[in-house]
Scaffold this motif. Structure first.
Motif, PDB file in Angstrom:
ATOM      1  N   ILE A   1      59.893 -37.376 -23.563  1.00 51.13           N
ATOM      2  CA  ILE A   1      61.329 -37.139 -23.323  1.00 51.13           C
ATOM      3  C   ILE A   1      61.770 -35.880 -24.056  1.00 51.13           C
ATOM      4  O   ILE A   1      62.435 -35.006 -23.506  1.00 51.13           O
ATOM      5  CB  ILE A   1      62.171 -38.339 -23.802  1.00 51.13           C
ATOM      6  CG1 ILE A   1      61.824 -39.585 -23.003  1.00 51.13           C
ATOM      7  CG2 ILE A   1      63.659 -38.028 -23.683  1.00 51.13           C
ATOM      8  CD1 ILE A   1      62.366 -40.854 -23.600  1.00 51.13           C
ATOM      9  N   ARG A   2      61.355 -35.793 -25.309  1.00 46.94           N
ATOM     10  CA  ARG A   2      61.725 -34.621 -26.098  1.00 46.94           C
ATOM     11  C   ARG A   2      61.235 -33.339 -25.433  1.00 46.94           C
ATOM     12  O   ARG A   2      61.945 -32.341 -25.369  1.00 46.94           O
ATOM     13  CB  ARG A   2      61.120 -34.711 -27.500  1.00 46.94           C
ATOM     14  CG  ARG A   2      61.809 -35.725 -28.390  1.00 46.94           C
ATOM     15  CD  ARG A   2      61.026 -35.874 -29.687  1.00 46.94           C
ATOM     16  NE  ARG A   2      61.553 -36.951 -30.507  1.00 46.94           N
ATOM     17  CZ  ARG A   2      62.549 -36.812 -31.371  1.00 46.94           C
ATOM     18  NH1 ARG A   2      63.137 -35.642 -31.509  1.00 46.94           N
ATOM     19  NH2 ARG A   2      62.972 -37.831 -32.075  1.00 46.94           N
ATOM     20  N   ARG A   3      59.982 -33.398 -24.939  1.00 46.33           N
ATOM     21  CA  ARG A   3      59.429 -32.220 -24.275  1.00 46.33           C
ATOM     22  C   ARG A   3      60.245 -31.893 -23.024  1.00 46.33           C
ATOM     23  O   ARG A   3      60.537 -30.735 -22.745  1.00 46.33           O
ATOM     24  CB  ARG A   3      57.958 -32.461 -23.906  1.00 46.33           C
ATOM     25  CG  ARG A   3      57.047 -32.635 -25.093  1.00 46.33           C
ATOM     26  CD  ARG A   3      56.623 -31.325 -25.721  1.00 46.33           C
ATOM     27  NE  ARG A   3      55.567 -30.664 -24.955  1.00 46.33           N
ATOM     28  CZ  ARG A   3      55.698 -29.525 -24.329  1.00 46.33           C
ATOM     29  NH1 ARG A   3      56.847 -28.909 -24.349  1.00 46.33           N
ATOM     30  NH2 ARG A   3      54.704 -28.994 -23.675  1.00 46.33           N
ATOM     31  N   ALA A   4      60.623 -32.945 -22.271  1.00 45.59           N
ATOM     32  CA  ALA A   4      61.351 -32.724 -21.025  1.00 45.59           C
ATOM     33  C   ALA A   4      62.710 -32.083 -21.277  1.00 45.59           C
ATOM     34  O   ALA A   4      63.172 -31.273 -20.488  1.00 45.59           O
ATOM     35  CB  ALA A   4      61.522 -34.044 -20.284  1.00 45.59           C
ATOM     36  N   ILE A   5      63.346 -32.459 -22.404  1.00 47.73           N
ATOM     37  CA  ILE A   5      64.673 -31.892 -22.618  1.00 47.73           C
ATOM     38  C   ILE A   5      64.621 -30.646 -23.484  1.00 47.73           C
ATOM     39  O   ILE A   5      65.645 -30.189 -23.974  1.00 47.73           O
ATOM     40  CB  ILE A   5      65.650 -32.919 -23.211  1.00 47.73           C
ATOM     41  CG1 ILE A   5      65.138 -33.403 -24.559  1.00 47.73           C
ATOM     42  CG2 ILE A   5      65.875 -34.064 -22.251  1.00 47.73           C
ATOM     43  CD1 ILE A   5      66.122 -34.328 -25.227  1.00 47.73           C
ATOM     44  N   GLY A   6      63.438 -30.096 -23.677  1.00 45.21           N
ATOM     45  CA  GLY A   6      63.400 -28.759 -24.243  1.00 45.21           C
ATOM     46  C   GLY A   6      62.736 -28.586 -25.589  1.00 45.21           C
ATOM     47  O   GLY A   6      62.868 -27.523 -26.191  1.00 45.21           O
ATOM     48  N   ALA A   7      61.996 -29.608 -26.071  1.00 49.24           N
ATOM     49  CA  ALA A   7      61.275 -29.410 -27.321  1.00 49.24           C
ATOM     50  C   ALA A   7      60.022 -28.608 -27.027  1.00 49.24           C
ATOM     51  O   ALA A   7      59.299 -28.908 -26.074  1.00 49.24           O
ATOM     52  CB  ALA A   7      60.904 -30.745 -27.928  1.00 49.24           C
ATOM     53  N   THR A   8      59.760 -27.572 -27.842  1.00 46.38           N
ATOM     54  CA  THR A   8      58.531 -26.807 -27.654  1.00 46.38           C
ATOM     55  C   THR A   8      57.397 -27.567 -28.340  1.00 46.38           C
ATOM     56  O   THR A   8      57.660 -28.419 -29.193  1.00 46.38           O
ATOM     57  CB  THR A   8      58.655 -25.413 -28.283  1.00 46.38           C
ATOM     58  OG1 THR A   8      58.924 -25.588 -29.673  1.00 46.38           O
ATOM     59  CG2 THR A   8      59.778 -24.620 -27.660  1.00 46.38           C
ATOM     60  N   PRO A   9      56.150 -27.263 -27.987  1.00 47.47           N
ATOM     61  CA  PRO A   9      55.040 -27.927 -28.673  1.00 47.47           C
ATOM     62  C   PRO A   9      55.144 -27.763 -30.181  1.00 47.47           C
ATOM     63  O   PRO A   9      54.800 -28.649 -30.944  1.00 47.47           O
ATOM     64  CB  PRO A   9      53.817 -27.194 -28.119  1.00 47.47           C
ATOM     65  CG  PRO A   9      54.234 -26.705 -26.793  1.00 47.47           C
ATOM     66  CD  PRO A   9      55.684 -26.387 -26.910  1.00 47.47           C
TER      67      PRO A   9
ATOM     68  N   PRO B   1      55.122 -33.812 -20.581  1.00 47.71           N
ATOM     69  CA  PRO B   1      56.277 -34.640 -20.246  1.00 47.71           C
ATOM     70  C   PRO B   1      55.996 -35.552 -19.049  1.00 47.71           C
ATOM     71  O   PRO B   1      56.422 -36.701 -19.034  1.00 47.71           O
ATOM     72  CB  PRO B   1      57.377 -33.636 -19.924  1.00 47.71           C
ATOM     73  CG  PRO B   1      56.820 -32.294 -20.139  1.00 47.71           C
ATOM     74  CD  PRO B   1      55.471 -32.401 -20.708  1.00 47.71           C
TER      75      PRO B   1
ATOM     76  N   ASP C   1      57.854 -27.643 -31.952  1.00 48.88           N
ATOM     77  CA  ASP C   1      58.818 -28.607 -32.491  1.00 48.88           C
ATOM     78  C   ASP C   1      58.143 -29.948 -32.730  1.00 48.88           C
ATOM     79  O   ASP C   1      58.350 -30.592 -33.760  1.00 48.88           O
ATOM     80  CB  ASP C   1      59.977 -28.813 -31.505  1.00 48.88           C
ATOM     81  CG  ASP C   1      60.856 -27.580 -31.388  1.00 48.88           C
ATOM     82  OD1 ASP C   1      61.003 -26.874 -32.404  1.00 48.88           O
ATOM     83  OD2 ASP C   1      61.389 -27.321 -30.295  1.00 48.88           O
TER      84      ASP C   1
END
Lengths: 415, 240
Positions: free
Chosen positions: A318-326, A408, A328
Motif C-alpha cells: 500500500i505504501r509503495r502504491a501511494i508513493g513510497a520509494t524503495p 505494490p 523510504d
C-alpha cells in the motif's frame, strides 16, 4: 529522506504492537551486550585485584635462592649444599654493570614479636638500605632503614602493617617505642603499610625489618645470606641477564652453570609476562563469548524483522502504491531494526553498569581490598552503543532488501 | 488527452507465457468518468495496474498528460504514483494500525509535507467527505462505506490527475455502493476529477459516462453512457 516525529512514532508503534515478540527478541541483544560489558568490566577489575598483589614491587627484579646441586661438576657429586655469600653481592656488582641494585636478605620465620602484653608471630628480616629498590615501602610513620643504621648496627626496626595493628592496637605513631623480637629489643623507626602479597621471606605486612648486620649477628649467620635480590638498569631485561648471573655465581661456588636447580632464580618479569598473557587470553575469550552472544541476539532481530516484513507485505505494498520509494521502505525497516537493537542494548548497558557498580562496592568493602575499579569506561559504553547501531543496520539489511523487493501489485494480490 | 495508450502489450511469463493485453489503444480526456468493464481474466486488472504505474508493459506507449511512462526507475514510478494518481481499492487497503487521519496523511508524508500542514490538509479532506468526527478512529472501528470514503480522501489528498478505482464497491452492500458511486460522480462533476473505475458490475459501470468493454485483452466496444441507461437491469439502482 522524509523523516520527522511521525517516523519515530511509527517505529515505536511497530515495536509496541508486538510487545512480547519485541521483548523476547530484544532480550537476546540485551543479554549479549550485558554479558560483554559485564565481563569486560569484571575482567579489568580482576586484573587490578591480581595486580595489587604485586604492589610496590619492582617489575625488573630477580630473586636468587641457593639450593642443592643436581649435576656433578668439577669432581663434586650432585646433591651438594651451598650458600650465597656477601662476596657474591660484590662480585655481581663488579662483573655485571647491567644490574642496578644487588642486595642480600637474611631472615627467619615465625619469630615472636612482643610489646608489653601484645604479641605477634611474624618474620624477621635483615636488609641493607638499598632494599627499597626491590620493594618500595609505603611508610605510614617514620622512615626506612638507612645507611647509618647499617653502618652503626643500630638495633632499630621497621614494622609491617599487621605487626603494627597487633602490637599498637591503640594506633598512633609508634616511632621511638621499643619492641622485643626474639632475644633483643629494637626501637621502632617506621611503619610500612605496603600491602602486596609477594613475600620475600614473609609478607611485608607481617614482618619486622632490621639492619642486615644486626640480623646477621642475632641469627649467627656468618657470611651466608638467604636471598640475593637484583634489579636491572632501565632498559635491561632480566631474562637476558639470567645466564650471565648463573655463570658468575656458578664459577665461584663450583657448580654447573647449566644446573638451574642449584641456583633458583625467580624473575618477576617472567611473572608479569605470564599474568599479562593470561589476561590477554581471558580478554580474548571475553570478547569471543560476548560478541558471539550479541551476534546471536542480532541474528534473532534479523529473523524477527524478516517475519515482520512478511506479515506486513500488504502494508508495504500500500505504501509503495501511494508513493513510497524503495528507499523510504528501506529506511523504515532499517530504522525499526536499529531501534529494537539500540533500545534493548541500552538496557543491557545500563544493567551492566549497575551490576558492575554493585560488584565494585562488594569487592572494595572486603578487608584487604586495594580499591579495584570494575566499571567500564564512558567511551566503552559509547562504543558499545555505536556497535549496536551498526549491528542494527546489519540486522535490518536482509529484511529490508526483502521489503524493497515487494511490488505494490504483489501486495494487492496477497489480499 | 490526459491518458493515451498506444498499442500496449503485456505478457506474463510465469511458466507458460500468457499474453494478457493484446494491443490496447485507449484515450481518456481530462474530466472524464470512465469505467472499464470485463469478465475476470479479460485483462482489466492488468490494464489498471499499467494505468496506475504499478506494473510495466512490454511494448507500446503510455502517456499521462504528454509524459511517456516507460522504463521508469522505482523512485520515479513512486513519485508519479504519488503525484499523478490516486488509488481506491476493493479491499480499501487502509493501514490497520493507523487512524483515519493518519491514513489520509500518508501520501503527503512521502511527499515530505510538514507534519502540521499534512494533518490540516487531511482533516480538510475528511471533513469534505463527512468523516471529520471519525478522524481519530482506526479502520476496524468503521463501516465499509466509511472506510472507502477514507480511502477516497487518501486518494484525493495529493490532488492527482487521475483517480483509479479497482472494484470500489466490491466489498460493499448495494446501498453503500450507491453512495460511493454517487460520491465519485459528484467529485467528477463538481471538482472535475478524472476517474477510471474498473468493475465487472454493470450497475457500477452505468454510473459512469463512458464504458470501455475489454474482452480477451482487446478493447471491444466503447459505449457513450452519458444518459446512464446502459444496463437493462441497472437503471435505477446498483445491482448486486
Amino acid at each position: 529522506m522524509k523523516f520527522d516525529i511521525d517516523s519515530f512514532r511509527e517505529i515505536a508503534d511497530a515495536l509496541v504492537r508486538n510487545k512480547s515478540r519485541s521483548l523476547l527478541t530484544g532480550f537476546g541483544v540485551f543479554w549479549g551486550i550485558f554479558m560483554l560489558l559485564f565481563m569486560v568490566g569484571g575482567g579489568a577489575g580482576l586484573k587490578q585485584v591480581i595486580g595489587s598483589n604485586f604492589e610496590g614491587f619492582a617489575t625488573n627484579t630477580a630473586i636468587m635462592i641457593s639450593s642443592q646441586t643436581t649435576k656433578p661438576w668439577k669432581g663434586f657429586k650432585e646433591g651438594r649444599y651451598w650458600s650465597l655469600t656477601y662476596t657474591d653481592v660484590d662480585r655481581l656488582k663488579l662483573m655485571m654493570p647491567e644490574l642496578e641494585t644487588v642486595t642480600p636478605v637474611i631472615s627467619s620465620w615465625g619469630t615472636s614479636i612482643i610489646r608489653g602484653k601484645d604479641s605477634y608471630s611474624g618474620s624477621y628480616k635483615g636488609v641493607y638500605a638499598d632494599y627499597v629498590k626491590i620493594e618500595e615501602p609505603q611508610l605510614k610513620y617514620g622512615r626506612y632503614i638507612n645507611e647509618t643504621d647499617v653502618l652503626q648496627e643500630r638495633k632499630v626496626c621497621v614494622i609491617g602493617k599487621r605487626v603494627y595493628n597487633n602490637l599498637f592496637p591503640e594506633g598512633g605513631d609508634p616511632c621511638g617505642s621499643f619492641i622485643r623480637v626474639g632475644p633483643a629489643y629494637y626501637q621502632v623507626i617506621g611503619v610500612d603499610f605496603s600491602d602486596g602479597n609477594i613475600s620475600i621471606s614473609g609478607r611485608t605486612s607481617e614482618s619486622v625489618t632490621v639492619p642486615l648486620p644486626v640480623a646477621q649477628k642475632i641469627l649467627n649467620r656468618g657470611a651466608t645470606v638467604d636471598l640475593l635480590c637484583v634489579t636491572g638498569r632501565s632498559g635491561v631485561r632480566m631474562t637476558d641477564q639470567e645466564p650471565r648471573i648463573r655463570q658468575v655465581i656458578a664459577r665461584q661456588h663450583l657448580f654447573d652453570p647449566s644446573d638451574k636447580q642449584a641456583l633458583f632464580i625467580i624473575n618477576t618479569e617472567q611473572l608479569f609476562t605470564l599474568i599479562d598473557n593470561l589476561f590477554t587470553g581471558v580478554n580474548f575469550l571475553i570478547w569471543l563469548v560476548g560478541l558471539g552472544t550479541i551476534l546471536a541476539g542480532v541474528i534473532g532481530v534479523s529473523n524477527i524483522m524478516m517475519v515482520t516484513v512478511k506479515e506486513r507485505t500488504t502494508e508495504i505494498g500500500i505504501r509503495r502504491a501511494i508513493g513510497a520509494t524503495p528507499r523510504d521502505i528501506l529506511s523504515q525497516i532499517i530504522l525499526e531494526s536499529i531501534s529494537l537493537t539500540l533500545v534493548a542494548g541500552s538496557f543491557g548497558i545500563v544493567f551492566a553498569v549497575q551490576l558492575l557498580r554493585l560488584l565494585e562496592t562488594i569487592v572494595n568493602s572486603m578487608p584487604d581490598s586495594a580499591g579495584a575499579s570494575f566499571q567500564i569506561g564512558f567511551w566503552t559504553a559509547v562504543l558499545a552503543a555505536l556497535l549496536l547501531t551498526a549491528l542494527g543496520v546489519v540486522a535490518g539489511l536482509a529484511p529490508a532488501s526483502r521489503a524493497m523487493a515487494i511490488k505494490p501489485v504483489d501486495a494487492m494480490r496477497d489480499e | 488527452m490526459l491518458i493515451e495508450l498506444k498499442d500496449v502489450n503485456k505478457t506474463y511469463n510465469n511458466g507458460q507465457p500468457l499474453h494478457v493485453l493484446k494491443g490496447i489503444n485507449l484515450s481518456i480526456d481530462k474530466g472524464e468518468f470512465v469505467s472499464i468493464m470485463g469478465a475476470s481474466g479479460s485483462g482489466k486488472s492488468t490494464l489498471l495496474n499499467i494505468l496506475g504505474i504499478l506494473d510495466n508493459y512490454d511494448t507500446g506507449e503510455y502517456y499521462i498528460d504528454g509524459r511517456l511512462i516507460k522504463g521508469l526507475t522505482e523512485k520515479q514510478a513512486a513519485d508519479y504514483r504519488n503525484r499523478l494518481i490516486g488509488f481506491i481499492f476493493q479491499s480499501f487497503n487502509l493501514i490497520s494500525f493507523k487512524t483515519a487521519v493518519e491514513n489520509v496523511e500518508l501520501p503527503l508524508f512521502y511527499q515530505g509535507v510538514s507534519r502540521a500542514r499534512r494533518h490540516q490538509m487531511a482533516m480538510e479532506y475528511l471533513d469534505r467527505l463527512g468523516l471529520a468526527d471519525w478522524a481519530g478512529h482506526y479502520p476496524n472501528e468503521m463501516s465499509g462505506g466509511q472506510k472507502q470514503r477514507v480511502a477516497i480522501a487518501r486518494a484525493l489528498i495529493t490532488g492527482p490527475k487521475i483517480l483509479l478505482a479497482d472494484e470500489p464497491t466490491g466489498a460493499l452492500d448495494s446501498k453503500t455502493s450507491e453512495e460511493v458511486m454517487q460520491l465519485l460522480s459528484k467529485l467528477n462533476r463538481e471538482d472535475g476529477v478524472t476517474i477510471i473505475v474498473v468493475t465487472h458490475e454493470s450497475g457500477v459501470a452505468n454510473c459512469t459516462d463512458k464504458i470501455v468493454h475489454i474482452k480477451d485483452g482487446i478493447i471491444g466496444r466503447i459505449e457513450d453512457n452519458r444518459a446512464h441507461n446502459a444496463s437493462a437491469f441497472g437503471t435505477a439502482t446498483i445491482m448486486k
